[in-house]
Design a protein around this motif. Sequence first.
Motif, PDB file in Angstrom:
ATOM      1  N   GLN A  92       0.831  -1.196   0.000  1.00 40.63           N
ATOM      2  CA  GLN A  92       0.000   0.000   0.000  1.00 40.63           C
ATOM      3  C   GLN A  92       0.872   1.255   0.000  1.00 40.63           C
ATOM      4  O   GLN A  92       1.960   1.262   0.570  1.00 40.63           O
ATOM      5  CB  GLN A  92      -0.925  -0.002   1.216  1.00 40.63           C
ATOM      6  CG  GLN A  92      -1.956  -1.128   1.193  1.00 40.63           C
ATOM      7  CD  GLN A  92      -2.740  -1.235   2.488  1.00 40.63           C
ATOM      8  OE1 GLN A  92      -2.208  -1.025   3.576  1.00 40.63           O
ATOM      9  NE2 GLN A  92      -4.029  -1.558   2.369  1.00 40.63           N
ATOM     10  N   SER A  93       0.355   2.322  -0.593  1.00 38.26           N
ATOM     11  CA  SER A  93       1.137   3.539  -0.724  1.00 38.26           C
ATOM     12  C   SER A  93       0.927   4.467   0.466  1.00 38.26           C
ATOM     13  O   SER A  93      -0.127   4.465   1.118  1.00 38.26           O
ATOM     14  CB  SER A  93       0.774   4.275  -2.020  1.00 38.26           C
ATOM     15  OG  SER A  93      -0.536   4.802  -1.939  1.00 38.26           O
ATOM     16  N   ALA A  94       1.934   5.260   0.728  1.00 31.33           N
ATOM     17  CA  ALA A  94       1.880   6.306   1.750  1.00 31.33           C
ATOM     18  C   ALA A  94       2.653   7.504   1.218  1.00 31.33           C
ATOM     19  O   ALA A  94       3.760   7.351   0.701  1.00 31.33           O
ATOM     20  CB  ALA A  94       2.485   5.817   3.062  1.00 31.33           C
ATOM     21  N   ASP A  95       2.059   8.690   1.318  1.00 29.15           N
ATOM     22  CA  ASP A  95       2.674   9.906   0.792  1.00 29.15           C
ATOM     23  C   ASP A  95       3.449  10.643   1.875  1.00 29.15           C
ATOM     24  O   ASP A  95       2.989  10.747   3.021  1.00 29.15           O
ATOM     25  CB  ASP A  95       1.603  10.837   0.216  1.00 29.15           C
ATOM     26  CG  ASP A  95       1.101  10.378  -1.141  1.00 29.15           C
ATOM     27  OD1 ASP A  95       1.770   9.535  -1.779  1.00 29.15           O
ATOM     28  OD2 ASP A  95       0.036  10.870  -1.573  1.00 29.15           O
ATOM     29  N   TYR A  96       4.603  11.191   1.495  1.00 26.37           N
ATOM     30  CA  TYR A  96       5.447  11.943   2.419  1.00 26.37           C
ATOM     31  C   TYR A  96       5.791  13.304   1.810  1.00 26.37           C
ATOM     32  O   TYR A  96       6.172  13.391   0.641  1.00 26.37           O
ATOM     33  CB  TYR A  96       6.738  11.174   2.732  1.00 26.37           C
ATOM     34  CG  TYR A  96       6.533  10.020   3.690  1.00 26.37           C
ATOM     35  CD1 TYR A  96       7.055  10.062   4.980  1.00 26.37           C
ATOM     36  CD2 TYR A  96       5.816   8.889   3.312  1.00 26.37           C
ATOM     37  CE1 TYR A  96       6.860   9.007   5.866  1.00 26.37           C
ATOM     38  CE2 TYR A  96       5.615   7.835   4.192  1.00 26.37           C
ATOM     39  CZ  TYR A  96       6.131   7.897   5.472  1.00 26.37           C
ATOM     40  OH  TYR A  96       5.935   6.860   6.351  1.00 26.37           O
ATOM     41  N   ILE A  97       5.645  14.336   2.628  1.00 25.35           N
ATOM     42  CA  ILE A  97       6.062  15.676   2.258  1.00 25.35           C
ATOM     43  C   ILE A  97       7.387  15.933   2.978  1.00 25.35           C
ATOM     44  O   ILE A  97       7.444  15.894   4.209  1.00 25.35           O
ATOM     45  CB  ILE A  97       5.019  16.726   2.667  1.00 25.35           C
ATOM     46  CG1 ILE A  97       3.610  16.293   2.226  1.00 25.35           C
ATOM     47  CG2 ILE A  97       5.392  18.098   2.117  1.00 25.35           C
ATOM     48  CD1 ILE A  97       3.465  16.028   0.744  1.00 25.35           C
ATOM     49  N   VAL A  98       8.447  16.196   2.225  1.00 21.45           N
ATOM     50  CA  VAL A  98       9.790  16.265   2.789  1.00 21.45           C
ATOM     51  C   VAL A  98      10.305  17.697   2.710  1.00 21.45           C
ATOM     52  O   VAL A  98      10.477  18.244   1.619  1.00 21.45           O
ATOM     53  CB  VAL A  98      10.743  15.304   2.057  1.00 21.45           C
ATOM     54  CG1 VAL A  98      12.138  15.372   2.661  1.00 21.45           C
ATOM     55  CG2 VAL A  98      10.204  13.873   2.127  1.00 21.45           C
ATOM     56  N   THR A  99      10.554  18.277   3.878  1.00 19.81           N
ATOM     57  CA  THR A  99      11.050  19.659   3.930  1.00 19.81           C
ATOM     58  C   THR A  99      12.332  19.777   4.758  1.00 19.81           C
ATOM     59  O   THR A  99      12.699  20.876   5.167  1.00 19.81           O
ATOM     60  CB  THR A  99       9.974  20.595   4.514  1.00 19.81           C
ATOM     61  OG1 THR A  99       9.531  20.072   5.782  1.00 19.81           O
ATOM     62  CG2 THR A  99       8.790  20.711   3.577  1.00 19.81           C
ATOM     63  N   GLY A 100      13.003  18.652   5.005  1.00 20.81           N
ATOM     64  CA  GLY A 100      14.229  18.697   5.769  1.00 20.81           C
ATOM     65  C   GLY A 100      14.737  17.311   6.112  1.00 20.81           C
ATOM     66  O   GLY A 100      14.202  16.290   5.656  1.00 20.81           O
ATOM     67  N   ALA A 101      15.753  17.276   6.957  1.00 18.40           N
ATOM     68  CA  ALA A 101      16.442  16.027   7.275  1.00 18.40           C
ATOM     69  C   ALA A 101      15.547  15.017   7.973  1.00 18.40           C
ATOM     70  O   ALA A 101      15.684  13.806   7.767  1.00 18.40           O
ATOM     71  CB  ALA A 101      17.668  16.330   8.135  1.00 18.40           C
ATOM     72  N   TRP A 102      14.628  15.486   8.840  1.00 21.31           N
ATOM     73  CA  TRP A 102      13.770  14.543   9.553  1.00 21.31           C
ATOM     74  C   TRP A 102      12.718  13.936   8.637  1.00 21.31           C
ATOM     75  O   TRP A 102      12.357  12.767   8.781  1.00 21.31           O
ATOM     76  CB  TRP A 102      13.155  15.212  10.772  1.00 21.31           C
ATOM     77  CG  TRP A 102      14.206  15.508  11.791  1.00 21.31           C
ATOM     78  CD1 TRP A 102      14.711  16.723  12.135  1.00 21.31           C
ATOM     79  CD2 TRP A 102      14.943  14.538  12.567  1.00 21.31           C
ATOM     80  NE1 TRP A 102      15.708  16.586  13.074  1.00 21.31           N
ATOM     81  CE2 TRP A 102      15.872  15.261  13.351  1.00 21.31           C
ATOM     82  CE3 TRP A 102      14.899  13.154  12.665  1.00 21.31           C
ATOM     83  CZ2 TRP A 102      16.746  14.627  14.228  1.00 21.31           C
ATOM     84  CZ3 TRP A 102      15.781  12.521  13.534  1.00 21.31           C
ATOM     85  CH2 TRP A 102      16.686  13.250  14.304  1.00 21.31           C
ATOM     86  N   GLY A 103      12.249  14.707   7.675  1.00 19.38           N
ATOM     87  CA  GLY A 103      11.357  14.132   6.669  1.00 19.38           C
ATOM     88  C   GLY A 103      12.061  13.075   5.846  1.00 19.38           C
ATOM     89  O   GLY A 103      11.489  12.023   5.528  1.00 19.38           O
ATOM     90  N   GLU A 104      13.332  13.343   5.483  1.00 25.02           N
ATOM     91  CA  GLU A 104      14.126  12.346   4.764  1.00 25.02           C
ATOM     92  C   GLU A 104      14.244  11.058   5.571  1.00 25.02           C
ATOM     93  O   GLU A 104      14.115   9.952   5.035  1.00 25.02           O
ATOM     94  CB  GLU A 104      15.524  12.891   4.487  1.00 25.02           C
ATOM     95  CG  GLU A 104      15.628  13.932   3.405  1.00 25.02           C
ATOM     96  CD  GLU A 104      17.071  14.336   3.151  1.00 25.02           C
ATOM     97  OE1 GLU A 104      17.947  13.937   3.949  1.00 25.02           O
ATOM     98  OE2 GLU A 104      17.323  15.047   2.171  1.00 25.02           O
ATOM     99  N   LYS A 105      14.506  11.206   6.846  1.00 26.44           N
ATOM    100  CA  LYS A 105      14.676  10.029   7.694  1.00 26.44           C
ATOM    101  C   LYS A 105      13.371   9.257   7.833  1.00 26.44           C
ATOM    102  O   LYS A 105      13.372   8.014   7.858  1.00 26.44           O
ATOM    103  CB  LYS A 105      15.191  10.449   9.077  1.00 26.44           C
ATOM    104  CG  LYS A 105      15.715   9.300   9.916  1.00 26.44           C
ATOM    105  CD  LYS A 105      16.427   9.815  11.159  1.00 26.44           C
ATOM    106  CE  LYS A 105      17.061   8.665  11.937  1.00 26.44           C
ATOM    107  NZ  LYS A 105      17.780   9.144  13.146  1.00 26.44           N
ATOM    108  N   ALA A 106      12.248   9.964   7.910  1.00 28.30           N
ATOM    109  CA  ALA A 106      10.950   9.284   7.986  1.00 28.30           C
ATOM    110  C   ALA A 106      10.714   8.449   6.738  1.00 28.30           C
ATOM    111  O   ALA A 106      10.200   7.317   6.815  1.00 28.30           O
ATOM    112  CB  ALA A 106       9.839  10.314   8.169  1.00 28.30           C
TER     113      ALA A 106
END
Length: 360
Positions: A92-106
């Motif tokens: 299943q898909s999950a969308d991520y909004i990445v605005t920095g290093a912690w988003g990258e890690k998530a």
Amino acid sequence: MTRACNFSAGPAALPEEVLKQAQAELLEWGSARASVMEISHRSREFMDLAEESEQDLRDLMSIPANYRVLFLQGGATQHFAQIPMNFANPQQSADYIVTGAWGEKAVREGSPYAQVRVAASSLDSAYTRIPARESWDLDPNARFVHYTPNETIHGVEFQDIPDIGGAPLIADMSSDILSRPIDVSRFGMIYAGAQKNIGASGLVILIIRDDLLERCPDSIARIFNYAQHAAGHSLFNTPNTFGWYLSSLVFKWLKAQGGVAAIGERNRAKAKLLYSTIDKSDFYSNPVEPSARSWMNIPFFLARPVLDAIFLAEAAEAGMLGLKGHRELGGMRASIYNAITLSQVSRLTEFMEDFSRRHE
């Protein structure tokens, strides 16, 4: 006493009133005749603390009745993996909004457990802005949309809650929870490591809407299952009792300050003062677009990096710690969480102005 102003990004400063109360109660807490760390988490005394602290948090954030509040061990990094384990599966898909290093890690930690999609990213700007909403490539079938409202390393913060359609919105609020009022009903889940605005490291607080708990699969170990923890009122296993206790003191302190609305106005004033000091000088700079600047974590750079070590040494001598920038960016960073006072920020800005005059 040589206690300094602590601008560390985390573990971060706690209110002095909270530390003094914890110090006074360390040997004998209430009527327990022992430390809060020494009694059973299933004792009546601790159960009362657990119930009262949850109610205080519900009051502070106006948490609706159809949300469960969990006080669990760990931190946000653990839940980068645990969230897709509970709310999606590898197909299943999950969308991520990445605005920095912690988003990258998530994204990295969540990828083994779902079809993770980076629906928007500001990497092309070196994480100095929020991607324009019209550029987001959201999957209408995504199980959830994850974002980091405040990025502690890059100093980027959403100033409003994004409208993402019908998918549950999940937010890592480790560094901005309780810093201003928010509408909890806009989220499927909020989670936060405690070590910035809540208390001690080793505790993470989760606020989860009931319908998401129904998704938690029986196929994962019970210790990872949010529904299991909700059914056990966060006592499925032995919790971080001292961390929970400290958070209860912080919630009481926040209420005494006038609640989240009052602390939000204080935080706005602190950020305004520090940014104005940076912006009016050619000696300091902040690369983040003004519309995306964080209230909590403010990176700044000296015009001559050769002065960085001198700035830090003189700041420490003047009683200000934790100002070294993250190793990924360098420069400086002042983290001005709830426990930092306006007078402490004023002290920092006065030092910055004096330093720039002496080293221009």
